[in-house]
Scaffold this motif. Sequence first.
Motif, PDB file in Angstrom:
ATOM      1  N   GLU A  24      22.962   7.152  25.750  1.00  0.00           N
ATOM      2  CA  GLU A  24      21.613   7.051  25.392  1.00  0.00           C
ATOM      3  C   GLU A  24      21.709   7.544  24.124  1.00  0.00           C
ATOM      4  N   LYS A  28      20.226   6.168  20.497  1.00  0.00           N
ATOM      5  CA  LYS A  28      18.926   6.650  19.844  1.00  0.00           C
ATOM      6  C   LYS A  28      19.449   7.142  18.451  1.00  0.00           C
ATOM      7  N   CYS A  31      19.502   3.710  16.362  1.00  0.00           N
ATOM      8  CA  CYS A  31      18.379   3.256  15.942  1.00  0.00           C
ATOM      9  C   CYS A  31      17.673   3.957  14.948  1.00  0.00           C
ATOM     10  N   SER A  37      11.911   2.949  15.918  1.00  0.00           N
ATOM     11  CA  SER A  37      11.153   4.034  16.664  1.00  0.00           C
ATOM     12  C   SER A  37      10.973   3.950  17.986  1.00  0.00           C
ATOM     13  N   GLU A  38      11.070   4.957  18.813  1.00  0.00           N
ATOM     14  CA  GLU A  38      10.812   4.857  20.292  1.00  0.00           C
ATOM     15  C   GLU A  38       9.608   4.306  20.794  1.00  0.00           C
ATOM     16  N   ARG A  40       7.309   4.014  24.578  1.00  0.00           N
ATOM     17  CA  ARG A  40       7.365   4.022  25.917  1.00  0.00           C
ATOM     18  C   ARG A  40       6.122   3.291  26.689  1.00  0.00           C
ATOM     19  N   PHE A 106      12.238   0.505  19.881  1.00  0.00           N
ATOM     20  CA  PHE A 106      13.327   0.440  20.850  1.00  0.00           C
ATOM     21  C   PHE A 106      12.494   1.168  21.900  1.00  0.00           C
ATOM     22  N   TYR A 107      13.297   0.603  23.129  1.00  0.00           N
ATOM     23  CA  TYR A 107      12.814   1.332  24.310  1.00  0.00           C
ATOM     24  C   TYR A 107      13.996   1.566  25.471  1.00  0.00           C
ATOM     25  N   PHE A 128      18.296  -0.757  27.780  1.00  0.00           N
ATOM     26  CA  PHE A 128      17.834  -0.292  26.293  1.00  0.00           C
ATOM     27  C   PHE A 128      17.546  -1.649  25.538  1.00  0.00           C
TER      28      PHE A 128
END
Length: 424
Positions: A24, A28, A31, A37-38, A40, A106-107, A128
């Motif tokens: 993980e 990240k 990315c 960017s994350e 959620r 991204f998630y 992911f």
Amino acid sequence: MQINIPRGTQDILPGTVEKWQYVEQKMKELCERYQYSEIRTPIFEHTELFLRSVGDTTDIVTKEMYTFEDRGKRSLTLRPEGTAAVVRSFVENKMHGYAAQPIKLFYLGQMFRYERPQAGRFRQFVQFGVEAIGSKDPAIDAEVIALAYSVYQTMGLSKLKVVVNSLGDKESRQAHREALIAHFKPSIGEFCHDCQTRLEKNPMRILDCKKDHDHPLMKSAPSILDYLNEESKTYFEKVQKYLTALNIPFVVDSNLVRGLDYYNHTAFEIMSEAEGFGAITTLCGGGRYNGLTEELGGPEAPGIGFAMSLERLLAALEAEKIELPIEKKVDCYLVSLGEEAKDYTVGLLYELRQAGFSAERDYLDRKVKAQFKAADRLGAKYVVVIGEDELQNNKINVKHLETGQQKEIELTNLVSVLKDFGAF
């Protein structure tokens, strides 16, 4: 009465969870390099979201969704995939108005599908994925594929196969649709019930059928590549040109059909060719979904993305016998002798942790020898023995376990000495 874990789920225990954390973290970091960017999103969404985006003829919608009614009589569904929720959020939060375009997200999170559990496939699984929304440049298609490929390369995987295809634009797909119907219709009775249903609604999905995969008509089915108009053909050629420029090896497979209705133009999968990996070789899949934002009530904003299963990534690592460089070390282990020393180590342990060290002590009243064994099992770098004499004299020996070297210091200076890693 013992209650066991639900079928199709798993406990990820200490010793294994560190692998997940490593993977993980690497995802990240990648990315960040690619400027994604994350995001959620909720674990459950309104069921209508998936009906409108994923497609009401897909296996996900017809067979695999965990759908329930809440106390307000609203139909909700545990998310079976990530793209629909991300695009819903893009529209709802008006991200199309942000200054920086395209929006690159991204998630990383749990998804849920009710399907037969098998090796590397669970009912609750972790995906992911990335989504780039707001550009129709084929260069970003290549970037998204490159990012997915880089994830596996970063982990050390080498037995990979990248497969690409074009599903064409609306005009190309309509021409291909008519050709598929004409091809399959005379013999559709020989196919499964699902394929018979798909014939008029979405005939391209017949090509993705697992039951009728070996039917002779599958091999002779019209290829989408023969029905691409000039615009779609040029677009696909550019995607291939950019992948070649990035030195990403790939093959074109005209039978590659992603299982979700929102895909068009570029579609791709990354597969494992590792020996013994299993019958299901796909590690990652994705593609372009121009038109999805409009379907969900937003403005025109072409998008492309992919999703990959962490479970299957870890299975691929195991198949290629790749050990991740995971080190779980304790900086300092406190060995205590006597009640007064045990009491003292409570405060000292806290002080070490507050100073940024990973530290531990005994909580089972073990003998000194057993405490040293515990320190060794934890991979402790330093061990400090504290008894009545050490407390009275304010003197302790700090032992470096790997070299066996010892150094006598003042007890009250332990934290500052450990900060000086040149002590040994």
